[in-house]
Design an enzyme around this catalytic site. Structure first.
Site, PDB file in Angstrom:
ATOM      1  N   ALA A  17       0.832  -1.210   0.000  1.00  0.00           N
ATOM      2  CA  ALA A  17       0.000   0.000   0.000  1.00  0.00           C
ATOM      3  C   ALA A  17       0.865   1.258   0.000  1.00  0.00           C
ATOM      4  CB  ALA A  17      -0.930  -0.018   1.211  1.00  0.00           C
ATOM      5  N   ALA A 142      -1.477   5.579   3.592  1.00  0.00           N
ATOM      6  CA  ALA A 142      -1.263   5.318   2.171  1.00  0.00           C
ATOM      7  C   ALA A 142      -2.454   5.734   1.313  1.00  0.00           C
ATOM      8  CB  ALA A 142      -0.948   3.835   1.958  1.00  0.00           C
ATOM      9  N   LYS A 193       6.581   3.997  17.021  1.00  0.00           N
ATOM     10  CA  LYS A 193       5.179   4.438  17.021  1.00  0.00           C
ATOM     11  C   LYS A 193       4.236   3.305  16.648  1.00  0.00           C
ATOM     12  CE  LYS A 193       4.597   4.944  12.314  1.00  0.00           C
ATOM     13  NZ  LYS A 193       3.443   4.733  11.425  1.00  0.00           N
ATOM     14  N   ARG A 261      -3.116   0.337  10.557  1.00  0.00           N
ATOM     15  CA  ARG A 261      -3.178  -1.123  10.619  1.00  0.00           C
ATOM     16  C   ARG A 261      -2.703  -1.641  11.982  1.00  0.00           C
ATOM     17  NH1 ARG A 261       1.394  -2.068   6.022  1.00  0.00           N
ATOM     18  NH2 ARG A 261       0.266  -0.325   5.135  1.00  0.00           N
TER      19      ARG A 261
END
Length: 334
Positions: A17, A142, A193, A261
């Protein structure tokens, strides 16, 4: 360095992506070569001019997709957008294809290599020591990049002249691109992160409230600073890095939206009332969960550097040692 004076094409290795989104974004000003080793992805882009990773986003005809990595080495700039755990293998392939020494490598991957505990730039320096390196990082989903919505990024490079030229190559109307010399700090923020996003997803999934969520993000910043200090070996950390797009900006975005995600992965764990199976959750998605691998790398790196990173440790023990979610949450909120 004169290669950018005649840069007409950019190679992007990795048609996930993120790599595909960068290709779509840059194709409005450059010819782009997009490499994938996935034949289904190759056929989809060539046939429909669309990737299943970014449904509804047309891929310009100025993006040529390739299955052979040797077809990518004649570009003047190479962007590596492969998962960090695959980076060394891809760099070795480029080395075997005799990638020219004047080709700049821009790293658009985030993480820490599990086997060596090295950052992406350290991996490239080992395999391709003569190629100049830059880091491309910041808050950027993305799908939004592919739709050419506005976003802010950091281009980090230790060579000011090269960095300034690369900024001009990547700059677009919808992109605010900041330059930095701090390649180590930017990469540490980018890697950690994703682990903290998993932790925040667990808090969301358990419906523990925004107070706990905000406190967790605050403590996450402190752990980034702890590793940053230990990694560079002195107190001269760059506050512009910590408070800029590549750290605070990326952390807030990744830890607050289910478009992330990693946050979604953590949410599924936290929202599981009857227990959860990590491998099953991982297999349900089409995208790589970088935070899963980075949790192990960060845990081992913290031990090596003899520093305390309780959030990373809690996420690692939950994912790899089957610590109960109740014990994990106790660490995350206290």
């Amino acid at each position: 360095m004169i290669f950018l004076e005649y840069c007409v094409a950019i190679s992007i290795l990795g048609a996930g992506a993120w790599g595909t989104a960068i290709a779509i974004s840059l194709s409005s000003k450059k010819d782009v070569i997009l490499w994938t080793r996935n034949e289904t992805t190759f056929e989809s882009i060539n046939g429909k001019r669309e990737s299943d990773k970014l449904p509804g986003c047309r891929i310009s005809d100025s993006v040529s997709v390739k299955l052979a990595i040797e077809d990518t080495i004649n570009a003047s700039v190479t962007i590596l957008a492969v998962p960090t755990q695959s980076l060394r293998k891809v760099c070795q392939q480029l080395y075997n294809c005799n990638l020219k020494k004047d080709v700049a490598i821009i790293l658009a991957c985030k993480g820490i290599e599990k086997s060596t505990l090295k950052l992406p730039s350290e991996i490239v320096n080992e395999v391709l020591p003569n190629n100049p390196i830059a880091i491309f990082s910041g808050p950027s989903f993305a799908i939004e990049v592919a739709k050419k919505l506005p976003y802010s990024m950091v281009l980090a490079c230790q060579n000011n002249t090269l960095g300034s030229k690369l900024v001009l190559e990547l700059q677009q109307e919808n992109v605010k691109l900041e330059f930095s010399n701090d390649i180590i700090g930017v990469q540490i923020c980018a890697a950690l992160k994703n682990v903290f996003a998993i932790a925040c997803g667990i808090i969301f999934g358990r419906k523990l409230g925004f107070n706990a969520h905000a406190a967790l993000i605050t403590k996450s910043m402190n752990e980034i600073k702890t590793l940053y200090l230990a990694k560079i070996g002195n107190s001269n950390i760059n506050m512009d890095t910590l408070l800029g797009p590549s750290c605070l900006g990326d952390l807030v975005m990744t830890c607050t939206s289910l478009n992330s995600r990693n946050l979604s992965f953590g949410f599924k764990i936290g929202n599981s009332n009857n227990g959860f199976n990590v491998q099953q959750i991982l297999s349900e998605g089409k995208l790589v969960i970088e935070g899963f691998s980075t949790a192990e790398s960060a845990f081992n790196l913290a031990r090596k550097l003899k520093i305390k990173m309780p959030i990373c440790e809690a996420v690692y023990r939950l994912l790899y040692e089957s610590t109960s979610i109740e014990d994990t949450i106790s660490v995350l909120v206290n």
